[in-house]
Design an enzyme around this catalytic site. Structure first.
Site, PDB file in Angstrom:
ATOM      1  CD  GLN A  20      -2.893  -1.188   2.302  1.00 15.08           C
ATOM      2  OE1 GLN A  20      -2.571  -1.883   3.259  1.00 15.08           O
ATOM      3  NE2 GLN A  20      -4.017  -0.503   2.284  1.00 15.08           N
ATOM      4  CG  HIS A 114      -0.813  -5.975   5.333  1.00 15.49           C
ATOM      5  ND1 HIS A 114      -0.872  -5.340   6.562  1.00 15.49           N
ATOM      6  CD2 HIS A 114      -1.956  -5.606   4.690  1.00 15.49           C
ATOM      7  CE1 HIS A 114      -1.980  -4.615   6.639  1.00 15.49           C
ATOM      8  NE2 HIS A 114      -2.658  -4.757   5.507  1.00 15.49           N
ATOM      9  CG  ASN A 158      -3.210  -7.423   7.849  1.00 19.40           C
ATOM     10  OD1 ASN A 158      -3.158  -6.793   8.908  1.00 19.40           O
ATOM     11  ND2 ASN A 158      -4.076  -7.126   6.894  1.00 19.40           N
ATOM     12  CD  GLU A 159      -7.813  -6.752   8.557  1.00 14.25           C
ATOM     13  OE1 GLU A 159      -8.179  -6.728   7.371  1.00 14.25           O
ATOM     14  OE2 GLU A 159      -8.060  -5.837   9.347  1.00 14.25           O
TER      15      GLU A 159
HETATM   16  C1  BGC Z   1      -6.305  -3.847   6.223  1.00 19.84           C
HETATM   17  C2  BGC Z   1      -5.637  -2.651   5.571  1.00 19.84           C
HETATM   18  C3  BGC Z   1      -6.675  -1.715   4.994  1.00 19.84           C
HETATM   19  C4  BGC Z   1      -7.541  -1.230   6.143  1.00 19.84           C
HETATM   20  C5  BGC Z   1      -8.568  -0.184   5.792  1.00 19.84           C
HETATM   21  C6  BGC Z   1      -7.577  -3.525   6.954  1.00 19.84           C
HETATM   22  O1  BGC Z   1      -8.551  -4.440   6.553  1.00 19.84           O
HETATM   23  O2  BGC Z   1      -5.396  -4.556   7.018  1.00 19.84           O
HETATM   24  O3  BGC Z   1      -4.707  -3.096   4.628  1.00 19.84           O
HETATM   25  O4  BGC Z   1      -6.130  -0.683   4.268  1.00 19.84           O
HETATM   26  O5  BGC Z   1      -8.200  -2.317   6.729  1.00 19.84           O
HETATM   27  O6  BGC Z   1      -9.566  -0.676   4.980  1.00 19.84           O
END
Ligand code: BGC
Length: 412
Positions: A20, A114, A158-159
């Site tokens: 990003q 990520h 990440n998530e």
């Molecule tokens: C993610 C980020 C994303 C942010 C805002 C999260 O789900 O880890 O990469 O930019 O939310 O939407």
């Protein structure tokens, strides 16, 4: 005015992710998808914030604001550009980034993955193929061997549950559609494969099972290699609320989206909570935003109290210390950001007062950056970036939150 103080050693950070902000992540799966016909991405990521080259000034700026930690991700697509071929130069780049954090007294919180993966990984079926979990663990092992002595805190994935969460919110198509999307076939063709599974635009049911295994394998691999730092998983956590008899639906969604992931964190050192809003359920399913409630640039509700609810849930479910690895808002109006963060921090503080262990808070995001399929339109940053000149401009919220960090306290 009363002050709400935070515990000594509380981590106050800003967060970002390689794809990003670094720019030109050309070997990643995401870059491929950004450039195929009918791409799900609004625009390509391009130079992003050129953080790959500008990290020395950027890290200095973050520290000068008053923060004591910086959460960033290392990019697998750069570190292992071809399967089994590791780049010493890329690893050294991240070593320099870590050293720069230490020079400025910032605790580096490192995310190993990520969302983006190398394009060769997507061409092998990516997260849809269970056997691929081992490839991720091997990358984590190599990266930790090279960088582990400088890492402050480690996040494996990440998530990994975000696709499931946004599918439930109706913001992402179901698996059948994701499997047959024309952009996916176009990406497979572009890399000379018969498949191309890039997260999160892949089948979430299959990806979930691989992620669960990958997290455990990565945790072990990191611990075996200079992983003396705390290691955990970060999850996309919504405040799941039942209305009008929606308890059963709420519980089912929460089980599928959160609990199955929380179940594999029991041996971890912390749980990373990432919260933006709430989700509401009625007896027939997910409900839209409530009438009269402000909606952010992302289309979901302005609901800063969600952080308190998710910290409480994650803590009581796992018994682990909580690290808020992301919390923030996409808005053009920085006064809304200030209010959002202030209210979210009040919630975090109420948790602390109740004896819940919260180790830190990272605002998402450090910069206005590439918001995945939305492109550069949503503005999550504390710092604005003019991408034609790469000039950074502080927003009032950056100075405000930096001062909260310096004081380790929030005015009531
Ligand atoms: C993610 C980020 C994303 C942010 C805002 C999260 O789900 O880890 O990469 O930019 O939310 O939407």
């Amino acid at each position: 005015m009363a002050e709400l103080t935070f515990p000594n050693g509380f981590l106050w950070g800003v967060a970002g992710a390689a794809h990003q902000i670094e720019g030109n992540n050309v070997n990643s799966d995401c870059w491929v998808l950004e450039h195929v016909p009918d791409s799900p991405y609004a625009e390509p990521s391009g130079d992003a914030c050129d953080h790959y080259h500008r990290y020395p000034e950027d890290i200095k700026l973050i520290a000068s604001l008053g923060f004591n930690s910086y959460r960033f991700s290392i990019e697998w697509a750069r570190i292992e550009p071809e399967e089994g071929e590791f780049s010493y130069a890329a690893l050294e780049h991240y070593r320099r980034m870590l050293a720069t954090c230490h020079e400025h007294d910032l605790t580096p919180i490192v995310t190993y993955h990520h969302f983006t993966s190398p394009r060769w990984f997507a061409a092998k079926g990516g997260w849809e193929v269970m056997a691929n979990a081992e490839l991720f663990a091997r990358y984590c092992e190599r990266a930790t061997k090279h960088l582990g002595d400088l890492i402050g805190v480690g996040c494996t994935l990440n998530e990994p549950n975000v696709g499931l969460l946004i599918q439930n919110m109706g913001f992402m198509p179901p698996d059948e559609k994701l499997a047959t999307a024309p952009y996916r076939a176009a990406a497979a063709k572009a890399v000379g494969s018969d498949t191309f599974a890039a997260f999160p635009n892949c089948q979430q049911g299959l990806a979930r099972d691989t992620f669960l295994k990958a997290h455990r394998m990565a945790f072990e691999a990191i611990k075996a290699r200079r992983g003396y730092f705390p290691v955990g998983l970060t999850l996309a956590m919504s405040d799941h609320q039942a209305v009008e008899g929606g308890e059963a639906v709420r519980d089912r969604v929460r089980h599928n989206v959160d609990d199955v992931f929380l179940d594999v964190t029991k041996a971890d050192d912390f749980i990373g909570v990432q919260t933006y809003s709430r989700s509401r359920y009625g007896s027939d399913g997910t409900l839209p935003a409530e009438q009269g409630i402000e909606v952010t640039q992302m289309g979901y509700e302005f609901w800063p109290e969600a952080l308190e609810a998710t910290i409480r849930y994650a803590s009581s479910y796992t018994g682990l210390p909580v690290l808020v690895t992301e919390n923030g808002i996409g808005t053009e109006d920085d006064t809304r950001r200030l209010e959002y963060v202030q209210r979210a921090l009040h919630g975090a503080h109420r948790c602390l007062q109740d004896g819940i262990v919260v180790r830190g808070y990272c605002y998402w995001s450090v910069f206005d950056n590439f918001e995945w399929t939305f492109g550069y339109r949503p503005k999550f940053g504390l710092i604005a970036v003019d991408r034609s000149t790469q000039t950074r401009t502080l927003k009032p919220s950056a100075t405000w939150l930096g001062n909260v960090a310096k004081a380790n306290a929030l005015s009531d």
